[in-house]
Scaffold this motif. Sequence first.
Motif, PDB file in Angstrom:
ATOM      1  N   ARG A 134       5.205  24.901  34.544  1.00 45.88           N
ATOM      2  CA  ARG A 134       6.528  24.391  34.157  1.00 45.88           C
ATOM      3  C   ARG A 134       7.475  25.560  33.970  1.00 45.88           C
ATOM      4  O   ARG A 134       7.543  26.146  32.879  1.00 45.88           O
ATOM      5  N   PRO A 135       8.190  25.932  35.006  1.00 47.11           N
ATOM      6  CA  PRO A 135       9.113  27.069  34.898  1.00 47.11           C
ATOM      7  C   PRO A 135      10.141  26.843  33.792  1.00 47.11           C
ATOM      8  O   PRO A 135      10.597  25.735  33.549  1.00 47.11           O
ATOM      9  N   GLY A 136      10.488  27.938  33.132  1.00 49.79           N
ATOM     10  CA  GLY A 136      11.454  27.859  32.049  1.00 49.79           C
ATOM     11  C   GLY A 136      10.843  27.570  30.708  1.00 49.79           C
ATOM     12  O   GLY A 136      11.563  27.445  29.713  1.00 49.79           O
ATOM     13  N   ASP A 146      14.550  36.003  30.708  1.00 50.18           N
ATOM     14  CA  ASP A 146      13.645  36.114  31.847  1.00 50.18           C
ATOM     15  C   ASP A 146      12.312  36.634  31.339  1.00 50.18           C
ATOM     16  O   ASP A 146      12.189  37.794  30.944  1.00 50.18           O
ATOM     17  N   THR A 148       6.198  39.927  32.910  1.00 50.12           N
ATOM     18  CA  THR A 148       4.784  39.769  33.219  1.00 50.12           C
ATOM     19  C   THR A 148       3.939  40.863  32.611  1.00 50.12           C
ATOM     20  O   THR A 148       2.724  40.790  32.647  1.00 50.12           O
ATOM     21  N   PRO A 194       4.695  33.068  30.376  1.00 48.69           N
ATOM     22  CA  PRO A 194       5.396  31.934  30.987  1.00 48.69           C
ATOM     23  C   PRO A 194       4.415  30.855  31.413  1.00 48.69           C
ATOM     24  O   PRO A 194       3.275  31.135  31.789  1.00 48.69           O
ATOM     25  N   PRO A 234       2.922  28.624  33.945  1.00 48.88           N
ATOM     26  CA  PRO A 234       2.936  28.602  35.416  1.00 48.88           C
ATOM     27  C   PRO A 234       3.212  27.224  35.993  1.00 48.88           C
ATOM     28  O   PRO A 234       3.724  27.106  37.104  1.00 48.88           O
TER      29      PRO A 234
END
Length: 370
Positions: free
Chosen positions: A276-278, A360, A363, A272, A274
């Motif tokens: 820019r979420p999404g 989702d 991690t 992901p 960090p």
Amino acid sequence: MKLTLTYALFVVVAGALSLIVVYLAMRFVPYYPLADVNPQAAAIATRPDILRALAKASGIALLFLALVGLGAGWLIAGRVLRPLQDITRAARRAAHGSLDHRIGLTGPRDEFTELSDTFDDMLGRLQRSFDAQQRFAANASHELRTPLAVSRTMLDVAVADPDGQDYRQLVSRLRETNQRGIDITDALLRLSALEHTPPTMEHLDLADTARAAVEAVREEAGARIITLSADIRPAPVTGNGVLLRQLTLNLLHNAVRHNLPTGGTLSLTTGPDPARPGRALLTVTNTGPRLDNTVDRLTEPFLRGSGRLAEQDSTRRGHGLGLAIVASIVRAHHADLTLTANPGGGLTVRTSLPGAPGDDTGTDGNQASV
């Protein structure tokens, strides 16, 4: 002229309305016929006399206002439109092919200064685009002409001394040179197709694409004694699987072939974004020569890390189209591409891709290295 007439008409109408109000008000002023009471007061102006005099004075005043409105309107319109005239002259110069000038309008921030700054920015982008197109045309001509020139040279030598030729080696070299020309042409066709044909999108995990690309370049990295490490974490994205694999392979091949001669490093990470979420982030970092002065132009076609000239070693030689194709794939996916020169040499490439809706990103990942 339109603004001048508009200003003058406004002044005349405003003046006429004011005079009409005064004229109507005068009609309601109390009137006492003094001549009926005192015959000697007959010389005093009556209300009808005052109204006639007021109407005559109003006509003169309106004529004066019209003249003043035209003169002042002309001056005001000229002052207001002066910045627009500067912009028009700049647009006319741009229409004749001159893109190196800028308006540089000064003064308070208003619609004209915003238009001027926007036009200057457009001229700058057009100039950079045209310069890049000119470099592309020159470099493409050079790249496509080189294999043809090499083939002709080998054929001329063979014709001049047919008995002293190793035809097996000659055919092999001609085939290699011809294949290079075909590869360049195919790369140009792919580049053109990416610019004009929108790709088919689907939901996929960038981690799977990255893992397959790492395996594809592992042997080449090992042959160059380059340490390859991968931190691959789930990264659901919306994209075209074939193009994203091409993007990842191009980044890895570029990082391998423009690395240190031996003992270099190369790392790839997915996960992901960090910042820019999404969104999902693909990062490729390698060691190599310093690129401080060329990093901004590395996505131009036929530009290599050391300039336009290719490496003498054919195993390290590329076409100079790898990062150009990467940039086109990024644009086709509405993604973001960031190239950063490392302080000690080499390059860090970050690609931020739109995430898959409803997924989702986890991690947990796996670490691979050689």
